[in-house]
Design a protein around this motif. Sequence first.
Motif, PDB file in Angstrom:
ATOM      1  N   LEU A  96      37.335  43.018  33.136  1.00  0.00           N
ATOM      2  CA  LEU A  96      37.678  43.588  31.825  1.00  0.00           C
ATOM      3  C   LEU A  96      36.773  42.955  30.767  1.00  0.00           C
ATOM      4  O   LEU A  96      36.449  41.761  30.862  1.00  0.00           O
ATOM      5  N   ASP A  97      36.402  43.741  29.772  1.00  0.00           N
ATOM      6  CA  ASP A  97      35.653  43.137  28.675  1.00  0.00           C
ATOM      7  C   ASP A  97      36.631  42.513  27.669  1.00  0.00           C
ATOM      8  O   ASP A  97      37.849  42.549  27.877  1.00  0.00           O
ATOM      9  N   ASP A  98      36.105  41.984  26.604  1.00  0.00           N
ATOM     10  CA  ASP A  98      36.982  41.241  25.688  1.00  0.00           C
ATOM     11  C   ASP A  98      37.951  42.148  24.933  1.00  0.00           C
ATOM     12  O   ASP A  98      38.892  41.690  24.301  1.00  0.00           O
ATOM     13  N   LYS A  99      37.717  43.473  25.002  1.00  0.00           N
ATOM     14  CA  LYS A  99      38.684  44.392  24.368  1.00  0.00           C
ATOM     15  C   LYS A  99      39.674  44.957  25.395  1.00  0.00           C
ATOM     16  O   LYS A  99      40.469  45.838  25.094  1.00  0.00           O
ATOM     17  N   GLY A 100      39.563  44.470  26.614  1.00  0.00           N
ATOM     18  CA  GLY A 100      40.487  44.943  27.649  1.00  0.00           C
ATOM     19  C   GLY A 100      40.050  46.238  28.296  1.00  0.00           C
ATOM     20  O   GLY A 100      40.863  46.908  28.947  1.00  0.00           O
ATOM     21  N   ALA A 101      38.786  46.612  28.141  1.00  0.00           N
ATOM     22  CA  ALA A 101      38.303  47.834  28.811  1.00  0.00           C
ATOM     23  C   ALA A 101      37.771  47.474  30.198  1.00  0.00           C
ATOM     24  O   ALA A 101      37.174  46.415  30.387  1.00  0.00           O
ATOM     25  N   LEU A 102      37.981  48.391  31.151  1.00  0.00           N
ATOM     26  CA  LEU A 102      37.556  48.162  32.537  1.00  0.00           C
ATOM     27  C   LEU A 102      36.041  48.330  32.638  1.00  0.00           C
ATOM     28  O   LEU A 102      35.501  49.389  32.343  1.00  0.00           O
ATOM     29  N   VAL A 103      35.355  47.266  33.068  1.00  0.00           N
ATOM     30  CA  VAL A 103      33.894  47.354  33.180  1.00  0.00           C
ATOM     31  C   VAL A 103      33.433  47.427  34.632  1.00  0.00           C
ATOM     32  O   VAL A 103      32.316  47.882  34.899  1.00  0.00           O
ATOM     33  N   GLY A 104      34.260  46.992  35.544  1.00  0.00           N
ATOM     34  CA  GLY A 104      33.847  47.036  36.945  1.00  0.00           C
ATOM     35  C   GLY A 104      35.056  47.042  37.858  1.00  0.00           C
ATOM     36  O   GLY A 104      36.091  46.429  37.549  1.00  0.00           O
ATOM     37  N   LEU A 105      34.921  47.755  38.987  1.00  0.00           N
ATOM     38  CA  LEU A 105      36.006  47.795  39.971  1.00  0.00           C
ATOM     39  C   LEU A 105      35.397  47.756  41.374  1.00  0.00           C
ATOM     40  O   LEU A 105      34.473  48.518  41.678  1.00  0.00           O
ATOM     41  N   HIS A 106      35.913  46.849  42.175  1.00  0.00           N
ATOM     42  CA  HIS A 106      35.455  46.720  43.559  1.00  0.00           C
ATOM     43  C   HIS A 106      36.655  46.872  44.486  1.00  0.00           C
ATOM     44  O   HIS A 106      37.647  46.155  44.353  1.00  0.00           O
ATOM     45  N   VAL A 107      36.572  47.822  45.378  1.00  0.00           N
ATOM     46  CA  VAL A 107      37.649  48.063  46.342  1.00  0.00           C
ATOM     47  C   VAL A 107      37.064  47.863  47.734  1.00  0.00           C
ATOM     48  O   VAL A 107      36.138  48.567  48.119  1.00  0.00           O
ATOM     49  N   ARG A 108      37.579  46.925  48.480  1.00  0.00           N
ATOM     50  CA  ARG A 108      37.134  46.731  49.868  1.00  0.00           C
ATOM     51  C   ARG A 108      38.328  46.983  50.790  1.00  0.00           C
ATOM     52  O   ARG A 108      39.289  46.215  50.815  1.00  0.00           O
ATOM     53  N   LEU A 109      38.246  48.079  51.532  1.00  0.00           N
ATOM     54  CA  LEU A 109      39.255  48.360  52.548  1.00  0.00           C
ATOM     55  C   LEU A 109      38.825  47.693  53.843  1.00  0.00           C
ATOM     56  O   LEU A 109      37.632  47.585  54.126  1.00  0.00           O
ATOM     57  N   SER A 110      39.800  47.305  54.636  1.00  0.00           N
ATOM     58  CA  SER A 110      39.495  46.800  55.966  1.00  0.00           C
ATOM     59  C   SER A 110      40.578  47.319  56.893  1.00  0.00           C
ATOM     60  O   SER A 110      41.772  47.141  56.624  1.00  0.00           O
ATOM     61  N   GLU A 165      48.261  46.330  37.643  1.00  0.00           N
ATOM     62  CA  GLU A 165      47.941  44.899  37.478  1.00  0.00           C
ATOM     63  C   GLU A 165      46.848  44.718  36.429  1.00  0.00           C
ATOM     64  O   GLU A 165      46.898  43.815  35.595  1.00  0.00           O
ATOM     65  N   VAL A 166      45.849  45.602  36.499  1.00  0.00           N
ATOM     66  CA  VAL A 166      44.730  45.487  35.566  1.00  0.00           C
ATOM     67  C   VAL A 166      45.180  45.847  34.148  1.00  0.00           C
ATOM     68  O   VAL A 166      44.819  45.174  33.172  1.00  0.00           O
ATOM     69  N   ALA A 172      45.058  43.575  30.830  1.00  0.00           N
ATOM     70  CA  ALA A 172      44.405  44.045  29.605  1.00  0.00           C
ATOM     71  C   ALA A 172      45.386  44.137  28.447  1.00  0.00           C
ATOM     72  O   ALA A 172      44.997  44.459  27.319  1.00  0.00           O
ATOM     73  N   GLY A 173      46.654  43.896  28.735  1.00  0.00           N
ATOM     74  CA  GLY A 173      47.671  43.974  27.697  1.00  0.00           C
ATOM     75  C   GLY A 173      47.956  45.402  27.252  1.00  0.00           C
ATOM     76  O   GLY A 173      48.303  45.650  26.095  1.00  0.00           O
ATOM     77  N   LYS A 174      47.777  46.338  28.180  1.00  0.00           N
ATOM     78  CA  LYS A 174      47.951  47.754  27.798  1.00  0.00           C
ATOM     79  C   LYS A 174      49.055  48.429  28.599  1.00  0.00           C
ATOM     80  O   LYS A 174      49.380  48.020  29.705  1.00  0.00           O
ATOM     81  N   ASP A 175      49.586  49.475  28.010  1.00  0.00           N
ATOM     82  CA  ASP A 175      50.572  50.304  28.694  1.00  0.00           C
ATOM     83  C   ASP A 175      49.890  50.989  29.890  1.00  0.00           C
ATOM     84  O   ASP A 175      48.770  51.489  29.753  1.00  0.00           O
ATOM     85  N   PRO A 176      50.546  51.015  31.056  1.00  0.00           N
ATOM     86  CA  PRO A 176      49.895  51.576  32.247  1.00  0.00           C
ATOM     87  C   PRO A 176      49.435  53.021  32.065  1.00  0.00           C
ATOM     88  O   PRO A 176      48.382  53.399  32.583  1.00  0.00           O
ATOM     89  N   LEU A 177      50.210  53.811  31.342  1.00  0.00           N
ATOM     90  CA  LEU A 177      49.818  55.205  31.130  1.00  0.00           C
ATOM     91  C   LEU A 177      48.602  55.272  30.202  1.00  0.00           C
ATOM     92  O   LEU A 177      47.631  55.985  30.486  1.00  0.00           O
ATOM     93  N   GLU A 178      48.667  54.515  29.096  1.00  0.00           N
ATOM     94  CA  GLU A 178      47.545  54.536  28.146  1.00  0.00           C
ATOM     95  C   GLU A 178      46.266  54.016  28.803  1.00  0.00           C
ATOM     96  O   GLU A 178      45.176  54.549  28.588  1.00  0.00           O
ATOM     97  N   PHE A 179      46.412  52.959  29.590  1.00  0.00           N
ATOM     98  CA  PHE A 179      45.256  52.380  30.268  1.00  0.00           C
ATOM     99  C   PHE A 179      44.584  53.424  31.178  1.00  0.00           C
ATOM    100  O   PHE A 179      43.365  53.574  31.185  1.00  0.00           O
ATOM    101  N   ARG A 180      45.410  54.170  31.911  1.00  0.00           N
ATOM    102  CA  ARG A 180      44.860  55.215  32.790  1.00  0.00           C
ATOM    103  C   ARG A 180      44.205  56.322  31.969  1.00  0.00           C
ATOM    104  O   ARG A 180      43.088  56.759  32.276  1.00  0.00           O
ATOM    105  N   ARG A 181      44.931  56.786  30.948  1.00  0.00           N
ATOM    106  CA  ARG A 181      44.413  57.905  30.148  1.00  0.00           C
ATOM    107  C   ARG A 181      43.000  57.618  29.642  1.00  0.00           C
ATOM    108  O   ARG A 181      42.145  58.501  29.623  1.00  0.00           O
ATOM    109  N   ALA A 182      42.782  56.376  29.250  1.00  0.00           N
ATOM    110  CA  ALA A 182      41.480  56.018  28.678  1.00  0.00           C
ATOM    111  C   ALA A 182      40.348  56.178  29.697  1.00  0.00           C
ATOM    112  O   ALA A 182      39.187  56.317  29.313  1.00  0.00           O
ATOM    113  N   LEU A 183      40.706  56.190  30.985  1.00  0.00           N
ATOM    114  CA  LEU A 183      39.671  56.296  32.023  1.00  0.00           C
ATOM    115  C   LEU A 183      39.548  57.718  32.581  1.00  0.00           C
ATOM    116  O   LEU A 183      38.746  57.969  33.484  1.00  0.00           O
ATOM    117  N   MET A 184      40.357  58.635  32.056  1.00  0.00           N
ATOM    118  CA  MET A 184      40.499  59.922  32.753  1.00  0.00           C
ATOM    119  C   MET A 184      39.959  61.130  32.000  1.00  0.00           C
ATOM    120  O   MET A 184      40.145  62.273  32.454  1.00  0.00           O
TER     121      MET A 184
END
Lengths: 162, 738
Positions: free
Chosen positions: B461-475, B550-551, B555-567
């Motif tokens: 997350l950057d200092d404003k709580g925006a998602l800058v990177g995501l790494h998903v490793r399935l095994s 969790e993210v 970021a201190g954000k509502d889960p719905l708002e956090f998603r909306r910002a990425l969608m």
Amino acid sequence: MAKLNVNGKAFDVKVDPDTPLLWAIREQVGLTGTKYGCGVAQCGACSVHLNGELARSCAIPVSTLKPTDKIVTIEGLSRDGSHPVQKAWAAVDVPQCGYCQSGQIMAAAALLKKKPKPSDTDIDTAMTNICRCGTYQRIRAAVHMAASGGTAAVTTNSQKKA
Amino acid sequence: MARTSIASSRSAKVSRRNVLVGAAAAGGGLALGFHVPALEAAVPSQRPIAAAKGAEVNAWVVIGNDETVTIRVARTEMGQGSLTGLAQLVAEELNCDWKKVRTEYPTPGQSLARQRVWKDFSTGGSRGIRGSHDYVREGGAAAREMLIQAAAQQWGAKPGECVAAGGIITHKPSGRTVTYGKVAAAAAKLEPPKSVKLKDPKDWTIAGKPLKRLDTADKLTGKQVYGVDVKLPGMVSAAIKDAPIFGSEIKSYDEAKIKAMPGVRRLVRVNATTVAVVADTWWQAKKALDALPIQYEDSPHAKESSATIAARLKEGLEPEAKNVFVGNKNGDALAAIAGAAKKVEAVYSTPFLHHATMEPMNCTALYTPEKCEVWSPTQNGEGSLAAAAEASGLPLNKCEVYKMPPGGGFGRRGRQDYVTQAVAIAKQMPGTPVKLIWSREEDTQHGYYRPITRCRLAAGLDDKGALVGLHVRLSGQSIVAYQQPAALQNGMDSRMFQGMWAEPGEAQIGYSVPNLLIEHAMRNTHVPVGPWRGVNTNQNAVYLECFMDEVAKAAGKDPLEFRRALMAKYPKHLGILNTVAEKAGWGKPLPQGVFRGIAQHMGYGSYSAAVAEVSVNRGRVKVHRMVLGVDCGHAVNPDQIAAQVEGSVAFGLGAALYQEITVKDGRVVESNFDNYEIMRLEAFPKIETVVAPSGDFWGGVGEPTICVASPSVLNAIHAAIGKPVRSLPLKNVDLRSA
Ligand code: FES
Ligand code: FES
């Protein structure tokens, strides 16, 4: 050998005494509406009425039954699907695959006989049969409908127009 | 299913062989006539084939003198409602009277003899309707045009002056009318139209309506005949046992111990690992089989356990792990996360799961050197035909499959192992029909399980709580690697990333992340795996959607708002999320102790979202209410879609709460419903379904919503207890200290 009274008819069945009633009903009496799901009294697919009480027939050896014991299967619940539970089930369109539904209907009919107006908690306690397709919401609605003599079930679904 | 279709490879196999036998196959639908003298007395319903009385206007539509309209359905009805939905689509274009509609299954043999006129029989991947809506609607429309033309010819009028509605054709200028039944025979002789125009779904009057299912009545009276209920003259029954450790060969068994037991006919060595007892009745066969001492060869898998498998999967999460495939990538996720103001990391895991169809696996087979017939509760009739041919050694056109309505499928009945077994047994007893039924224990311990996976996720997350990177490793384990290794793409199983793909249309990720890396470490086991309702969308949605919460929290954000910002770039994902959030009253006050969770995901061409309301009391979870929404493009029967959504909650959430298949000494530990628990009515939440078809595509229905059921509840639990639950099933987690 065992003498069974199923749906008002007497049957002489040639089976080992430890044969579960379920298999005697299915294989000797020849009524296949009563289903095998687990064989260990867990799922209720094999539910019948035994002297008016709900019973899981997979867990009842025929040797424990008397010729006077009255067994009712789904085929004997009504002649033509007109039992209030069957009618409610049709109105709510309960079944998906349908495999569990003979047992569910027998369980619901037994419940309503004891408690003509069951509460949700009564339904929770009495309706313990497994439905793998997950028709539980409709089962609950249909039990209430059968109890109320056919008033429409509450529907909670909505369709949003495109 | 998805991009690498196991089911369709079966069909492809059928069609390849089809070419070989095509020349020999007769043209008529019923030309596969066969006579088995011992069964002459059999009543017709013992061989359910497409044989409706009346005139066959085309392959999909038969109309009787009594105006009955029989619609042929090739896909399997196993509870999901597509029998009714497909009939609605044909009837809609046919303009017939819905009250007169019946359905029947053509058999795979009938289809083969007619150059696969009914096309694909396979019923998986939520394709029943979305995979055949066009050609079945065209079938209905073509039949309508032919009926109109026949009426016009009879009147000496132009077809363009005639209209059809409710099964009646009207000549507009004169007002003359005639019913379909009266002209069907003449219509059947006409050339089919070269092309037909399908209706705009906006004008539908039969399709798109919440009509009652066509297949309910017999399910309420015990009359419905399932595979386990098949009765044939002279039939015997078989019980079967495959090696407890997958693949262990039988060393010996002591036949003398059971030979004299009541009803026992014979013992059959089905294959290297499997033995069956055939007896007069199934109960006798099962009793004898249980009493049979069997020795197995030593197995290289005898030391495998849930712990050894977990260790292998954990290794796949290490940065330096080998055999890792990239499923979706943009930017440099690892660098972005390393340089982020805030980092979030988590490891999730989900277990092997079993289908546990209510009706255990079964199949009835009758073999003679001239003919092999099977009564198969299958999701893929043509797959059963191919299996029968292979196991009997007879050509495809000497085999026939009668599809029995399965008591549940969920992916399990796309496999044909039970058909192969039944035919192998019947082949030892030519002329005698053999009904093979698996015990629940056999069914539980010889499944094709939902694969086990783990997942490590990291976000920056950057200092404003925006998602800058995501790494998903399935095994974890790949279905394609197990079932169809030739279909791996340079070793990769792209379906592992279902719901996280970059490509639109089928199972696309719904978030814009500036730096993204999604990978899979291929870690297979000796446990057989297969598609389980929703397949990999289930695990992937749990991993991604729970981690999103969790993210968002970090970021201190509502889960719905956090998603909306990425969608913003994913309007359909966002659309259903917003619809569901609104219907659920997201953000509105809740009763004391009740918490909400939200999730969205895409699979099977449809967009799904859910909000759950949950309370946790002294570690006990109670799910009170769930709102689920699905945008499947077109809604053919909204009430049956709601039924599928409700069912998907029982299936998906039940798994998250209670279910796991564990392994000890190389074998499955769980055996029946007492240790593999299924959700029951008492635990079932109140479900509200929003069917929100946005109209410009055809998505699936049977599977899409299952993947949002669990993460929405897990996110609500997170909200309730203040900590995420990262390992399923929940029964293993002490929520008081989680
Ligand atoms: S078969 Fe009797 S309870 Fe399951
Ligand atoms: S309707 Fe399929 S198990 Fe209940």
